[in-house]
Design a protein around this motif. Structure first.
Motif, PDB file in Angstrom:
ATOM      1  N   ALA A  98      55.068  15.802  95.332  1.00 47.34           N
ATOM      2  CA  ALA A  98      55.832  16.778  95.470  1.00 47.34           C
ATOM      3  C   ALA A  98      57.239  16.222  95.881  1.00 47.34           C
ATOM      4  CB  ALA A  98      55.393  18.039  96.104  1.00 47.34           C
ATOM      5  N   ILE A  99      58.118  16.169  94.825  1.00 50.71           N
ATOM      6  CA  ILE A  99      59.865  16.100  94.767  1.00 50.71           C
ATOM      7  C   ILE A  99      59.853  17.492  94.697  1.00 50.71           C
ATOM      8  CG2 ILE A  99      61.100  15.316  94.323  1.00 50.71           C
ATOM      9  CD1 ILE A  99      59.369  12.908  92.540  1.00 50.71           C
ATOM     10  N   GLY A 100      61.198  17.876  95.784  1.00 51.75           N
ATOM     11  CA  GLY A 100      62.064  19.210  96.074  1.00 51.75           C
ATOM     12  C   GLY A 100      63.158  18.700  95.590  1.00 51.75           C
ATOM     13  N   HIS A 101      64.194  19.733  96.705  1.00 53.08           N
ATOM     14  CA  HIS A 101      65.747  20.005  97.048  1.00 53.08           C
ATOM     15  C   HIS A 101      66.682  18.896  97.412  1.00 53.08           C
ATOM     16  CE1 HIS A 101      69.533  21.710  97.945  1.00 53.08           C
ATOM     17  NE2 HIS A 101      68.643  21.087  98.975  1.00 53.08           N
ATOM     18  N   LYS A 102      67.117  18.563  96.020  1.00 52.93           N
ATOM     19  CA  LYS A 102      67.982  16.773  96.588  1.00 52.93           C
ATOM     20  C   LYS A 102      66.871  15.662  96.081  1.00 52.93           C
ATOM     21  CE  LYS A 102      72.299  18.328  97.736  1.00 52.93           C
ATOM     22  NZ  LYS A 102      72.989  18.826  97.105  1.00 52.93           N
ATOM     23  N   GLY A 103      66.111  15.724  95.359  1.00 53.05           N
ATOM     24  CA  GLY A 103      65.500  14.906  94.855  1.00 53.05           C
ATOM     25  C   GLY A 103      64.471  14.011  95.963  1.00 53.05           C
ATOM     26  N   GLU A 105      61.481  13.904  98.313  1.00 54.41           N
ATOM     27  CA  GLU A 105      59.813  13.586  98.592  1.00 54.41           C
ATOM     28  C   GLU A 105      59.042  14.300  99.689  1.00 54.41           C
ATOM     29  OE1 GLU A 105      58.109   9.895  98.010  1.00 54.41           O
ATOM     30  OE2 GLU A 105      58.581   9.872  96.190  1.00 54.41           O
ATOM     31  N   ASN A 106      57.514  15.317  98.683  1.00 57.62           N
ATOM     32  CA  ASN A 106      57.295  15.956 100.704  1.00 57.62           C
ATOM     33  C   ASN A 106      57.011  15.017 101.972  1.00 57.62           C
ATOM     34  OD1 ASN A 106      54.944  16.483 102.045  1.00 57.62           O
ATOM     35  ND2 ASN A 106      55.285  18.586 100.895  1.00 57.62           N
ATOM     36  N   PRO A 107      57.963  15.148 102.817  1.00 60.42           N
ATOM     37  CA  PRO A 107      57.663  13.720 103.783  1.00 60.42           C
ATOM     38  C   PRO A 107      55.897  14.030 104.391  1.00 60.42           C
ATOM     39  CG  PRO A 107      57.840  16.814 104.949  1.00 60.42           C
ATOM     40  CD  PRO A 107      58.471  16.369 103.312  1.00 60.42           C
ATOM     41  N   HIS A 108      54.673  14.327 103.853  1.00 58.81           N
ATOM     42  CA  HIS A 108      53.917  14.463 104.640  1.00 58.81           C
ATOM     43  C   HIS A 108      52.735  13.290 102.863  1.00 58.81           C
ATOM     44  CE1 HIS A 108      54.874  16.771 107.748  1.00 58.81           C
ATOM     45  NE2 HIS A 108      54.810  17.287 107.136  1.00 58.81           N
ATOM     46  N   VAL A 142      61.605  28.752 100.981  1.00 54.94           N
ATOM     47  CA  VAL A 142      62.145  28.550 101.894  1.00 54.94           C
ATOM     48  C   VAL A 142      61.849  26.739 102.716  1.00 54.94           C
ATOM     49  CG1 VAL A 142      62.177  31.331 102.572  1.00 54.94           C
ATOM     50  CG2 VAL A 142      60.387  29.404 103.933  1.00 54.94           C
ATOM     51  N   ALA A 143      60.727  25.984 101.742  1.00 55.12           N
ATOM     52  CA  ALA A 143      60.608  25.043 102.417  1.00 55.12           C
ATOM     53  C   ALA A 143      61.406  24.424 102.515  1.00 55.12           C
ATOM     54  CB  ALA A 143      59.607  24.377 101.890  1.00 55.12           C
ATOM     55  N   ASP A 144      62.305  23.582 103.028  1.00 57.73           N
ATOM     56  CA  ASP A 144      63.692  22.629 102.818  1.00 57.73           C
ATOM     57  C   ASP A 144      63.185  21.462 101.900  1.00 57.73           C
ATOM     58  OD1 ASP A 144      62.306  21.383 104.862  1.00 57.73           O
ATOM     59  OD2 ASP A 144      63.816  20.335 105.975  1.00 57.73           O
ATOM     60  N   VAL A 145      62.143  20.558 101.916  1.00 54.82           N
ATOM     61  CA  VAL A 145      61.600  19.547 100.908  1.00 54.82           C
ATOM     62  C   VAL A 145      61.402  20.602  99.702  1.00 54.82           C
ATOM     63  CG1 VAL A 145      61.360  18.066 102.554  1.00 54.82           C
ATOM     64  CG2 VAL A 145      59.480  19.767 101.531  1.00 54.82           C
ATOM     65  N   ILE A 254      48.243   6.598 103.598  1.00 52.82           N
ATOM     66  CA  ILE A 254      49.038   7.956 102.583  1.00 52.82           C
ATOM     67  C   ILE A 254      49.456   8.907 103.556  1.00 52.82           C
ATOM     68  CG2 ILE A 254      50.543   7.231 100.966  1.00 52.82           C
ATOM     69  CD1 ILE A 254      49.537   4.866 100.986  1.00 52.82           C
ATOM     70  N   GLY A 255      50.579   8.906 104.271  1.00 51.50           N
ATOM     71  CA  GLY A 255      50.941  10.645 104.819  1.00 51.50           C
ATOM     72  C   GLY A 255      50.344  11.130 106.277  1.00 51.50           C
ATOM     73  N   ASP A 256      50.292  12.250 106.366  1.00 55.53           N
ATOM     74  CA  ASP A 256      49.746  11.907 107.544  1.00 55.53           C
ATOM     75  C   ASP A 256      49.250  13.777 108.131  1.00 55.53           C
ATOM     76  OD1 ASP A 256      51.761  14.428 106.862  1.00 55.53           O
ATOM     77  OD2 ASP A 256      53.102  13.385 108.991  1.00 55.53           O
ATOM     78  N   PHE A 257      49.128  14.334 106.619  1.00 56.85           N
ATOM     79  CA  PHE A 257      47.654  15.427 106.523  1.00 56.85           C
ATOM     80  C   PHE A 257      46.228  15.256 107.479  1.00 56.85           C
ATOM     81  CE2 PHE A 257      45.236  18.250 104.782  1.00 56.85           C
ATOM     82  CZ  PHE A 257      45.949  19.045 104.866  1.00 56.85           C
ATOM     83  N   LYS A 258      46.135  16.108 108.140  1.00 56.61           N
ATOM     84  CA  LYS A 258      44.914  15.821 108.020  1.00 56.61           C
ATOM     85  C   LYS A 258      44.123  17.220 108.144  1.00 56.61           C
ATOM     86  CE  LYS A 258      44.797  11.661 110.275  1.00 56.61           C
ATOM     87  NZ  LYS A 258      45.284  10.842 108.990  1.00 56.61           N
ATOM     88  N   GLY A 259      44.269  18.269 107.417  1.00 55.65           N
ATOM     89  CA  GLY A 259      43.573  19.119 107.668  1.00 55.65           C
ATOM     90  C   GLY A 259      44.094  19.964 108.256  1.00 55.65           C
TER      91      GLY A 259
END
Ligand code: HEC
Ligand code: HEC
Length: 332
Positions: A98-103, A105-108, A142-145, A254-259
């Protein structure tokens, strides 16, 4: 002679058709037995499911739709919900991350899921941290990204637009307080209507001709392979499930998401799946066939052949649903 030939042909054809019907009916039973549920064809049945709290009114849906498309709910006024959840596509953005505020990318390295049919999920977000669409809608603003606005600023902007104030009053009565929570829950009410019935539902609802032979075959294989252990219910997903039972998911790095705290991940809905590539929480698999084979490997510990994956894919494509009006509304 002629007549008896005609009779034979008629009898044989009828027998084949009946056999097809019986097969179809057996498959419907099997699907229901394994927990698959159709979107009800009956409007009032559907309303009961999507509107348990009796909050949906045409005025609120209209207003929620405008807010969903309104970029003024992001700090720099360039991003709306629809930026990442494109309603005229699969309800997502078709990019891996996902690409949000000021381009940013979602950090995770998190992939945008679809908003279509999310009303049917037990939990919202990949880790299930939100209970429903009304609550969920606060997060991205409200998410900064993502949209990076403060609740106060969002309220202030909406209150400064007289047409919006009027619409809120029309939707909730003239004493309505336009709070951040109200903005979010109104968007949520709109999202409740984002339901996409498909030919698969028509089939489960008894129209035996709604799915082709090949699609019915794919549905049977989908069930027999064990996919319905997790992709069940009305959404064919939407519940928290374990992921990567084999520890063989190739893109774990890829990314650090673990559920969630138990390592569980929400099984995504498979509705409209042919329109929501790339797949998985980190958007690392582009091709649907590869996603199906990956599921076999990491979730069911079976090797799904190319031929079997193709057959399941034919079924999954039949989950492409009829969308509500996807056009952008006129904003105040
Ligand atoms: C910058 C892109 C972006 C924007 C803008 C955005 N979203 Fe999302 N959305 C995401 C991502 C990424 C996730 C998954 C996040 C997670 O699970 O942690 C998500 C998750 C969701 C979900 C949960 C779906 C599911 O399968 O659990 C819903 C519903 C949703 N968003 C609705 C909205 C609404 C409503 C807005 C506007 C208020 C919005 N989104 C704005 C990217 C975005
Ligand atoms: C044990 C539960 C389980 C089983 C069984 C299972 N899945 Fe999944 N499925 C999941 C979960 C959880 C995810 C999300 C994983 C992630 O992205 O980290 C998922 C993701 C998917 C995706 C990607 C969806 C998206 O939007 O990114 C597809 C396609 C899919 N599964 C199809 C299947 C098929 C086809 C089968 C049977 C061959 C199957 N699944 C079996 C739990 C399961």
């Amino acid at each position: 002679m002629r007549i008896s030939k005609f009779l034979t042909v008629t009898i044989v054809t009828t027998a084949i058709l009946l056999a097809g019907d019986v097969k179809g009916e057996v498959l419907i039973k099997k699907a229901k037995h394994n927990g698959l549920i159709a979107i009800p064809a009956d409007k009032s049945e559907l309303m009961k499911l999507i509107d348990k709290k009796k909050n949906i009114t045409p005025e609120r849906v209209k207003l929620g739709r405008q807010l969903f498309f309104d970029t003024r709910l992001s700090l720099d006024k360039t991003i709306s919900c629809n930026t990442c959840h494109l309603l005229d596509q699969g309800g997502d953005d078709n990019v891996p991350v996902a690409i949000g505020h000021k381009g940013r990318e979602n950090p995770h390295h998190i992939n945008s899921p679809t908003v279509y049919n999310s009303v049917f999920f037990e939990r919202q977000f990949w880790d299930g941290r939100s209970p429903d669409v009304e609550d969920q809608a606060k997060g991205p603003m409200v998410a900064d990204v993502e949209m990076n606005i403060t609740p106060q600023e969002a309220e202030k902007r909406i209150k400064a637009i007289p047409e919006y104030v009027k619409s809120f009053q029309k939707a909730y009565g003239k004493d309505v307080k336009i709070t951040f929570g109200k903005i979010a829950s109104t968007i949520g009410i709109f999202e409740r209507t984002l339901v996409t019935p498909s030919r698969y539902d028509d089939f489960l609802n008894g129209d035996l001709k709604a799915l082709t032979e090949a699609e019915q075959d794919g549905l049977a294989l989908f069930i027999e392979t064990g996919c319905t252990a997790c992709h069940v219910g009305i959404a064919l997903g939407g519940k928290m499930q374990p992921f990567d039972l084999s520890s063989g998911f190739e893109h774990n790095d890829i990314g650090d998401f673990k559920g969630n705290e138990n390592g569980m991940i929400k099984a995504p809905s498979l509705r409209n799946i042919s329109q929501t590539s790339p797949y998985f929480h980190n958007g690392t698999v582009i091709n649907l066939i590869d996603a199906i084979k990956t599921m076999g490997k990491v979730q069911l510990l079976v090797d799904i052949s190319d031929e079997e994956a193709k057959r399941i894919e034919i079924f999954l494509k039949s989950l492409e649903g009829r969308k509500p009006d996807t056009s952008a509304p006129k904003l105040p």
